[in-house]
Design a protein around this motif. Structure first.
Motif, short mmCIF file in Angstrom:
data_model
loop_
_atom_site.label_atom_id
_atom_site.label_comp_id
_atom_site.label_asym_id
_atom_site.label_seq_id
_atom_site.Cartn_x
_atom_site.Cartn_y
_atom_site.Cartn_z
N GLY A 117 -0.91 -1.50 2.11
CA GLY A 117 -2.16 -2.24 1.33
C GLY A 117 -1.77 -3.77 0.96
O GLY A 117 -0.85 -4.09 1.07
N LEU A 118 -2.48 -4.26 0.17
CA LEU A 118 -2.23 -5.63 -0.06
C LEU A 118 -2.76 -5.83 -1.64
O LEU A 118 -4.16 -5.44 -2.03
N LEU A 119 -2.12 -6.61 -2.49
CA LEU A 119 -2.55 -7.10 -3.70
C LEU A 119 -2.75 -8.65 -3.89
O LEU A 119 -2.04 -9.36 -3.33
N GLN A 120 -4.04 -8.92 -4.20
CA GLN A 120 -4.20 -10.23 -4.65
C GLN A 120 -4.95 -10.28 -5.83
O GLN A 120 -5.78 -9.70 -6.39
N ALA B 73 -2.60 -14.34 2.02
CA ALA B 73 -2.49 -13.87 0.58
C ALA B 73 -1.53 -14.55 -0.31
O ALA B 73 -1.92 -15.30 -1.11
N ALA B 74 -0.10 -14.99 0.33
CA ALA B 74 0.69 -15.57 -0.09
C ALA B 74 0.51 -17.02 -0.49
O ALA B 74 0.80 -17.74 -1.51
N ARG C 260 6.61 -4.67 -0.38
CA ARG C 260 6.93 -5.15 1.16
C ARG C 260 5.95 -4.51 1.99
O ARG C 260 5.20 -3.69 1.86
N THR C 261 6.03 -5.08 3.34
CA THR C 261 5.30 -4.29 4.39
C THR C 261 5.90 -2.97 4.87
O THR C 261 7.11 -2.76 4.44
N ILE C 262 5.21 -2.12 5.58
CA ILE C 262 5.91 -1.04 6.37
C ILE C 262 7.17 -1.93 7.17
O ILE C 262 7.13 -2.89 7.72
N GLY C 263 8.26 -0.74 7.34
CA GLY C 263 9.43 -1.29 7.78
C GLY C 263 9.48 -1.51 9.44
O GLY C 263 8.67 -0.90 10.12
N GLY C 264 10.73 -1.89 9.96
CA GLY C 264 11.20 -1.71 11.24
C GLY C 264 10.14 -2.50 12.04
O GLY C 264 9.41 -3.66 11.76
N GLU C 265 9.58 -2.07 13.21
CA GLU C 265 8.32 -2.83 14.09
C GLU C 265 7.19 -1.97 13.77
O GLU C 265 6.41 -2.07 14.90
N CYS C 266 7.13 -1.21 12.83
CA CYS C 266 5.88 -0.11 12.96
C CYS C 266 4.34 -1.07 12.67
O CYS C 266 3.31 -0.81 12.72
N GLN D 167 0.59 -8.88 -6.68
CA GLN D 167 0.67 -9.89 -5.57
C GLN D 167 1.37 -9.45 -4.41
O GLN D 167 2.51 -8.81 -4.60
N GLY D 168 0.90 -9.73 -2.98
CA GLY D 168 1.58 -9.15 -1.81
C GLY D 168 1.45 -7.96 -1.20
O GLY D 168 0.57 -7.22 -1.91
N PRO D 169 2.36 -7.79 -0.41
CA PRO D 169 1.88 -6.49 0.23
C PRO D 169 2.63 -5.36 -0.37
O PRO D 169 3.59 -5.55 -1.14
N VAL D 170 2.00 -4.00 -0.22
CA VAL D 170 2.60 -2.59 -0.92
C VAL D 170 2.62 -1.71 0.09
O VAL D 170 1.70 -1.57 1.09
N HIS D 171 3.78 -1.05 0.18
CA HIS D 171 4.15 0.04 1.18
C HIS D 171 4.31 1.37 0.35
O HIS D 171 5.16 1.31 -0.36
#
Length: 410
Positions: free
Chosen positions: A205-208, A310-311, A285-291, A263-267
């Motif tokens: 998800g994303l927080l703004q 968003a940033a 943060r976002t999902i890890g790796g190259e997922c 603010q920002g991404p949520v995993h």
């Protein structure tokens, strides 16, 4: 002049390339803040270099750069940079999560206490001090339990123990894994949790401005029962009932408020036991790796574009595509020296498979959990339904032949 953002990234992060590509598409200039002088990536070499563990001089360098180059936002790529990103954004007086809330999203011990105080559903838990006698601290626990480091990610060092003796062995294993960490608290403290049965899911998800927008809910169809908790298949959209999906989203939004994240991404990682949703992790943060590439099939734009926009204070409308997608984080079947991975071209030709990316070269030493911190690579699928997306990945995994020679003790 193009808007300029700071991207705080370890030089070898999987997340670096997707952010660079997203910035180019958006017409955004990224200045990379890195911890290595020896990257082959041009943007890292031309960025700002410094010591992440002692950020004072690094922040001064950034403030000096900002006098001539106005910056509009700061983004962290990985767990170990979220707190530093908050410190830098605070120094630059840019929108950001507070340093305290960023720390909560990285430190599992602090997070558990905060969520429990807020009345949110977290497993019953205890702390163990590795600098003291271990056995007395393990007595009386409601086995089975799960032991884990308080700051690592990707299931590294996470071990289920069914008895006191197993827990004591797990403590020594985790002690070796955390021995190289810089922070003495993170080297000397373990988290112990009551083991919870049930299915795991992950919510992106994303927080703004404090508002949580869900982007994708992933099912993890493989049972994660231990003794180690290796993540393999992620499938979206979820096949859970709509009411349960709403409960998951509301639970994650409540956890973000408890942390003070806005603010920002949520995993988020959660476990569902019957009708109860339990919070395992909320990371800023976002999902890890190259997922994140698995989201390309279900979102109108790559995940990193949403994060960068968003940033900058100009969030993009979230548009979704029909269909389903999945990613397989190719597990390492045994420790040793990787000799070859056969079957890549056969996998590429399978229906529903859109890409395979191998990330370990022949000749490299590979480890398994609980020590491992990476995968052999990633396979991506796209299909009309989640079931078909999962089926394609399972067939692709069966086509791979992985040859790993054992290490020879000298």
């Amino acid at each position: 002049m193009q808007p300029q953002l700071l991207l705080i990234s370890p030089s070898q992060s999987y997340r670096l390339a997707p952010y660079l590509a997203a910035a180019e598409r958006l017409g955004v200039t990224l200045t990379i803040v890195s911890d290595s002088r020896y990257s082959l990536t041009r943007e890292v070499a031309n960025g700002i270099l410094g010591e992440f563990a002692q950020p004072g001089p690094l922040i001064q360098s950034i403030l000096k750069r900002a006098k001539n180059t106005p910056l509009v936002g700061v983004v962290a790529t990985d767990d170990n940079t979220v707190e530093l990103a908050a410190r830098i954004a605070t120094a630059l007086e840019l929108p950001s999560n507070s340093i305290a809330s960023a720390a909560l999203s990285r430190r599992k011990d602090l997070a558990r206490s905060t969520l429990q105080a807020a009345g949110l559903p977290v497993p019953e838990h205890w702390q163990l001090d590795l600098t003291k006698a271990i056995t007395p601290q393990l007595q009386g626990l409601p086995y089975p339990v799960v032991l884990k480091p308080i700051s690592l990610s990707a299931s590294r060092g996470v071990i289920r123990a069914n008895t006191l003796d197993e827990a004591a062995v797990a403590c020594e294993t985790i002690r070796r894994i955390v021995a190289t960490l810089n922070n003495p608290i993170e080297r000397g403290t373990l988290l112990i949790e009551r083991y919870l049965p049930g299915q795991e899911v992950a919510l992106e998800g994303l927080l703004q401005h404090g508002r949580f927008t869900p982007l994708a809910l992933f099912d993890k169809p493989d049972p994660l029962t231990g003794p180690y908790f290796e993540e393999t298949y992620y499938i979206t959209p979820s096949r859970l009932p709509e009411s349960m999906q709403q409960q998951i989203e509301q639970t994650v939004a409540g956890a973000c408020r408890a942390y003070g994240l806005h603010q920002g991404p949520v995993h988020a990682e959660l476990r569902i036991d019957g009708e109860q949703v339990w919070i395992l992790e909320i990371a800023s943060r976002t999902i890890g790796g190259e997922c994140s590439r698995s989201l390309d099939a279900v979102l109108a734009r790559p995940l990193e574009e949403y994060v960068l926009a968003a940033a900058m204070g100009a969030p993009l409308p979230v548009e979704r595509r029909m269909g389903a997608s999945g990613v397989l984080m190719i597990p390492i079947p045994r420790a040793g020296v990787l000799r070859r991975i056969d079957g890549e071209e056969a996998v590429r030709k399978l229906p529903g498979i859109i890409d395979i990316r191998l990330s370990v070269a022949p000749g490299q030493v590979v480890e398994t959990l609980p020590e491992a911190s990476s995968y052999l690579g990633f396979i991506y699928s796209r299909a009309d339904t989640p079931q078909l997306a999962e089926q394609a990945l399972r067939e692709a995994h069966q086509r791979l032949e992985i040859t790993i020679d054992p290490l020879i003790n000298r």
